[in-house]
Each structure stands twice: as structure tokens, then as C-alpha cells.
Scaffold this motif. Structure first.
Motif, PDB file in Angstrom:
ATOM      1  N   HIS A 266       0.846  -1.212   0.000  1.00 25.61           N
ATOM      2  CA  HIS A 266       0.000   0.000   0.000  1.00 25.61           C
ATOM      3  C   HIS A 266       0.876   1.255   0.000  1.00 25.61           C
ATOM      4  N   GLU A 267       1.924   1.225  -0.820  1.00 21.37           N
ATOM      5  CA  GLU A 267       2.830   2.358  -0.952  1.00 21.37           C
ATOM      6  C   GLU A 267       2.925   2.759  -2.415  1.00 21.37           C
ATOM      7  N   ASP A 268       3.403   3.978  -2.658  1.00 23.35           N
ATOM      8  CA  ASP A 268       3.638   4.420  -4.029  1.00 23.35           C
ATOM      9  C   ASP A 268       5.044   4.993  -4.195  1.00 23.35           C
ATOM     10  N   PHE A 269       5.941   4.639  -3.256  1.00 21.28           N
ATOM     11  CA  PHE A 269       7.315   5.152  -3.273  1.00 21.28           C
ATOM     12  C   PHE A 269       8.234   4.054  -2.751  1.00 21.28           C
ATOM     13  N   ALA A 270       9.362   3.841  -3.415  1.00 25.29           N
ATOM     14  CA  ALA A 270      10.291   2.792  -2.983  1.00 25.29           C
ATOM     15  C   ALA A 270      11.718   3.218  -3.269  1.00 25.29           C
ATOM     16  N   VAL A 271      12.631   2.710  -2.432  1.00 26.59           N
ATOM     17  CA  VAL A 271      14.062   2.919  -2.612  1.00 26.59           C
ATOM     18  C   VAL A 271      14.647   1.664  -3.249  1.00 26.59           C
ATOM     19  N   ILE A 272      15.473   1.841  -4.274  1.00 23.58           N
ATOM     20  CA  ILE A 272      16.077   0.725  -4.989  1.00 23.58           C
ATOM     21  C   ILE A 272      17.510   0.550  -4.510  1.00 23.58           C
ATOM     22  N   VAL A 273      17.849  -0.656  -4.074  1.00 25.39           N
ATOM     23  CA  VAL A 273      19.205  -0.937  -3.579  1.00 25.39           C
ATOM     24  C   VAL A 273      19.786  -2.093  -4.381  1.00 25.39           C
ATOM     25  N   ASN A 274      21.125  -2.121  -4.441  1.00 27.84           N
ATOM     26  CA  ASN A 274      21.774  -3.218  -5.152  1.00 27.84           C
ATOM     27  C   ASN A 274      22.166  -4.321  -4.182  1.00 27.84           C
ATOM     28  N   GLU A 275      22.928  -5.293  -4.656  1.00 23.55           N
ATOM     29  CA  GLU A 275      23.273  -6.443  -3.819  1.00 23.55           C
ATOM     30  C   GLU A 275      24.202  -6.074  -2.669  1.00 23.55           C
ATOM     31  N   TYR A 276      24.813  -4.902  -2.714  1.00 23.96           N
ATOM     32  CA  TYR A 276      25.693  -4.451  -1.634  1.00 23.96           C
ATOM     33  C   TYR A 276      24.976  -3.492  -0.687  1.00 23.96           C
ATOM     34  N   SER A 277      23.646  -3.424  -0.802  1.00 22.94           N
ATOM     35  CA  SER A 277      22.805  -2.567   0.039  1.00 22.94           C
ATOM     36  C   SER A 277      23.103  -1.093  -0.155  1.00 22.94           C
ATOM     37  N   LEU A 278      23.583  -0.741  -1.331  1.00 18.57           N
ATOM     38  CA  LEU A 278      23.812   0.666  -1.665  1.00 18.57           C
ATOM     39  C   LEU A 278      22.624   1.180  -2.473  1.00 18.57           C
ATOM     40  N   VAL A 279      22.217   2.399  -2.185  1.00 18.68           N
ATOM     41  CA  VAL A 279      21.077   3.000  -2.876  1.00 18.68           C
ATOM     42  C   VAL A 279      21.475   3.343  -4.307  1.00 18.68           C
ATOM     43  N   VAL A 280      20.703   2.848  -5.284  1.00 17.91           N
ATOM     44  CA  VAL A 280      20.974   3.176  -6.677  1.00 17.91           C
ATOM     45  C   VAL A 280      19.921   4.110  -7.257  1.00 17.91           C
ATOM     46  N   GLY A 281      18.787   4.263  -6.557  1.00 13.12           N
ATOM     47  CA  GLY A 281      17.766   5.170  -7.049  1.00 13.12           C
ATOM     48  C   GLY A 281      16.478   5.035  -6.274  1.00 13.12           C
ATOM     49  N   VAL A 282      15.494   5.801  -6.681  1.00 17.28           N
ATOM     50  CA  VAL A 282      14.153   5.711  -6.096  1.00 17.28           C
ATOM     51  C   VAL A 282      13.150   5.635  -7.242  1.00 17.28           C
ATOM     52  N   ILE A 283      11.997   5.049  -6.950  1.00 21.86           N
ATOM     53  CA  ILE A 283      10.963   4.922  -7.971  1.00 21.86           C
ATOM     54  C   ILE A 283       9.608   5.141  -7.321  1.00 21.86           C
ATOM     55  N   THR A 284       8.708   5.757  -8.048  1.00 28.04           N
ATOM     56  CA  THR A 284       7.353   6.008  -7.562  1.00 28.04           C
ATOM     57  C   THR A 284       6.343   5.340  -8.489  1.00 28.04           C
TER      58      THR A 284
END
Length: 429
Positions: free
Chosen positions: A307-325
Motif C-alpha cells: 500500500h505504498e507508491d514510493f520505494a528505494v532501490i538498492v543493489n546487492e551491496y545494500s547501496l542506494v541506486v535510485g528511487v521509484i514512484t
């Protein structure tokens, strides 16, 4: 002669009947028939049933076609040859008149069967296959029932031969995404489906192949707050970079705490309440974290489940690569119908036919703009910059160029190791 001509006409009519029954069933569109069946058309439902198991139906047709063809040859030769022979005998003599009479009789009967029993009925059936199939389904059902024992014997022999060849015994009638796309492309070519509508349909089916990285806001473009940012800095950042949602991090972007809604911040401002993330953690909402290998279709499922419309995208090393809505995903689907100014600038066509593209242009958008059916090393990258890196096997620099599919991709601007702008020109033939 009259009785022979009547018999030939009946044979032509029978052959035309079988030709129309065969082609109309094969050409009838299952989607159209299903729509008619849902509207209460019983004949459409019967045609669908025959399409599911057409073995006896087509066997009866072949029995009829071959029987009529043999009878047509026998009757035609015997009916017309004597008259042509008698007509030509005064001028050609007995032997040549017999040969010419047979040739003329054969040509006339063959022409009549080709035009009236094959070409004309098949053309009519192709123009309206569902309508013809529904009209002929009842008499064909009666014939199939009458000849069922004979058809069963022929089918048993054919099934045995098919098994001997190792081929499938039943047709695969499953409707695939490719079938639907082919249908919409035909509609687009006919002018029934508009350009933007065709693009939307293609984009919907790309949701399960596009990864989130093709639609995300990349790391370097993320606007975020630190827990200890004071109110003045928060106000300034909102004014400079207005968004609906902001990440909140512990000092650096890879230490995500949550996110804050701009609406909550505006309410605080209107009520003259202080803004402090550290002192008032209720402002911060829990953020959805998703891996960077998810497809857009899978992200939609995650949004629906959380029930969200916003997410943080992380890679296999738990580093943030971007966000998506959710809006990013919907913009990808709707394409040019809802593109913002920033999205339109990702790839721009110039007057000379070349393109100026951003390095983060998604590969599907690039293929669509350039008319490329495939890209090399597919699956190893999601953007134009990734394509250049894979092809060059290093970080691209200014003036680096790659040629592929009749196009030249030249890097014209690099910003801190990030491919910013690429010039795409068509290679000479």
C-alpha cells in the motif's frame, strides 16, 4: 448436355461449400468468436468448439473436396468433350478434333472449378470468416455426424503417422503477448489504433521485461534530507527542488531512515510548527526497499502489497541506486501521453535526422526511437550509458563512439564519469 451441365454446377457448388467451410473456420478469430459467444450467439460457441477439436471437421472437408474433384473431372470430360469434338471435326478432322475437344473441355471445366469453386468462395470467406463459419457450421455438423465413422478411420491413420513423425497431435491455441501485439500492430497499420495507443499497449507488455532501473530516479538526482538538517535548510531544499516525497537519511544516502511526505511538511509550515526530523520522528514514514533486479511489473505488485507508491532501490551491496514512484511506472506505461518536459528531453530528434540522447535513456525507448529490433548483449544493461560501457568495456569518455545497427553512438558530454549526452547519427548506407 443440359443434365451434364447441371451436374457440373452442383459439383462446383459442393466444392465451393467445402472451400468456404474450410477457410472460414481456419481464418476465424478466436477473440471475435468469443465476443460473439459472450453476447449470446450460439453458432459462435459451436464454431469455437470445432476450433478446439477440428480433426473430424477437416477430415470430412477433405473427403468432400477430393470426391467432388474426381467426379468433376469424370463428368466434365464426358459431358463436354463430345460436343467440342463434333463442333471442331469439320475443320480439324476426327483425330485432331477429338484431341482439341478434350483440351477445351478440360480447360473449361478446370477454369470453372478454379474460379467458382476455389478463388471466389475463399475470397468471400477471408473477407468475413466469422460470419461465413457461423452460417456453415450447422450443415457441416450434420455432414460430420453422418461421415463420422469414415472420418474416424482416416483420423486414426493420420494420428499414427503424426506420432511416428514425433510432431504434436493437437494445435497450441494459447494466446500469447505476441499474438495481442501483432493484432494491435495490424490495427495500427489500418488506422484503427492511434500511435500513442499502440505505444501504451507495447509498454504494458514491457512491464515484465523492463527492470526498475529503466524508470527510476538515479542516485545522483535524489534529493534527500539528513536527520539533523535544520528547518532553514529543509525549507531551502524544498524551494529549490520541489518533490512530493523526500528521503530521510542518517548523514549519507546509503543509510536510509525513511521518507517524508511534502504534504506533511507544508502542513507544519502553515501551522507555524517547527520542522525537526530528529525531534519529531513521527514525520518519517517507513520506506519500501526493493532490489534493483526487479521488473516494473514486480514493483507494481510490491506497491500493491505494501500500500505504498514510493520505494528505494538498492543493489546487492545494500547501496542506494535510485528511487521509484508509482507515477514513474505509470509514466513509463503511458509514454508520450503523459511525458513531462524532463522525460521528453531524454531522447530528442534533430532536424537532420540525428538524435541527442541522455545517458539514462532506457533501452526500450532507444530501440523504439531508432527502429532497432535487438541490441547486443541484451540483459546486461538497462540504459544507453550501460550499452556504451558494455560495448567499450570501460567507462566512456568524450568522443568515444560505438557503431551498431546502422547507427553511430558518440559520447559528447561526460559529467564525473557519468555519460550525460550522446549524439546518435545514422551511418551511410
Amino acid at each position: 448436355m443440359l443434365s451434364s451441365l447441371i451436374l457440373i454446377a452442383l459439383l462446383i457448388a459442393a466444392s465451393a461449400f467445402f472451400a468456404m467451410a474450410e477457410l472460414s473456420l481456419a481464418a476465424s478469430r478466436r477473440l471475435k468468436l468469443q465476443q460473439l459467444a459472450d453476447e449470446g450467439e450460439a453458432r459462435a460457441a459451436r464454431v469455437l468448439q470445432v476450433q478446439e477439436q477440428p480433426g473430424h471437421y477437416f477430415t470430412v472437408i477433405q473427403i468432400g473436396v477430393n470426391t467432388v474433384a474426381i467426379l468433376g473431372g469424370v463428368v466434365g470430360e464426358g459431358a463436354l468433350t463430345p460436343y467440342f469434338d463434333a463442333l471442331l471435326r469439320p475443320w480439324l478432322g476426327p483425330e485432331r478434333a477429338a484431341q482439341a475437344g478434350f483440351g477445351l473441355s478440360f480447360a473449361l471445366v478446370t477454369t470453372a472449378f478454379i474460379v467458382l469453386a476455389d478463388l471466389l468462395p475463399k475470397r468471400l470467406s477471408m473477407n468475413e470468416p466469422e460470419r461465413v463459419a457461423m452460417k456453415l457450421i450447422a450443415p457441416m455438423a450434420a455432414l460430420t455426424l453422418a461421415l463420422r465413422p469414415l472420418a474416424a478411420g482416416f483420423n486414426a491413420v493420420v494420428d499414427a503417422l503424426i506420432r511416428l513423425l514425433g510432431r504434436p497431435e493437437r494445435p497450441d491455441n494459447r494466446i500469447t503477448a505476441g499474438d495481442i501485439l501483432a493484432l494491435t500492430e495490424a490495427g495500427h497499420a489500418a488506422g484503427v489504433v492511434a500511435d500513442a495507443e499502440q505505444q501504451v499497449i507495447e509498454n504494458v507488455f514491457e512491464l515484465d521485461t523492463r527492470t526498475v532501473e529503466s524508470a527510476m530516479t538515479s542516485r545522483e538526482r535524489i534529493v534527500y534530507f539528513a536527520l539533523d538538517d535544520d528547518e532553514a535548510l529543509v525549507r531551502t531544499r524544498i524551494a529549490e527542488s520541489p518533490h512530493s516525497t523526500y528521503l530521510v537519511c542518517e548523514d549519507e544516502i546509503d543509510r536510509v531512515v525513511g521518507y517524508v511526505d511534502a504534504t506533511d511538511l507544508f502542513q507544519r509550515v502553515l501551522r507555524n510548527e517547527p520542522i525537526s526530523f530528529r525531534a519529531d520522528p513521527s514525520l518519517i514514514k517507513r520506506v519500501l526497499m526493493v532490489p534493483d533486479r526487479l521488473t516494473l511489473g514486480e514493483v507494481l505488485g510490491q506497491f500493491r502489497q505494501a500500500h505504498e507508491d514510493f520505494a528505494v532501490i538498492v543493489n546487492e551491496y545494500s547501496l542506494v541506486v535510485g528511487v521509484i514512484t508509482l507515477n514513474d511506472v505509470m509514466s513509463t506505461v503511458m509514454g508520450s501521453l503523459v511525458n513531462t518536459a524532463d522525460e521528453e528531453q531524454q531522447i530528442v530528434r534533430r532536424e537532420d535526422g540525428s538524435f541527442l540522447a541522455d545517458g539514462i535513456t532506457p533501452v526500450p525507448d532507444l530501440q523504439r526511437a531508432l527502429g532497432l529490433d535487438e541490441m547486443p548483449h541484451a540483459g546486461q544493461y538497462d540504459t544507453l550509458a550501460g550499452f556504451l560501457m558494455v560495448m567499450l568495456r570501460r567507462i566512456p569518455k568524450r568522443t568515444d563512439a560505438v557503431e551498431w545497427g546502422g547507427w553511430r553512438f558518440e559520447v559528447v558530454d561526460v559529467d564525473s564519469h557519468r555519460v550525460d549526452q550522446v549524439m546518435i547519427t545514422r551511418l551511410p548506407a
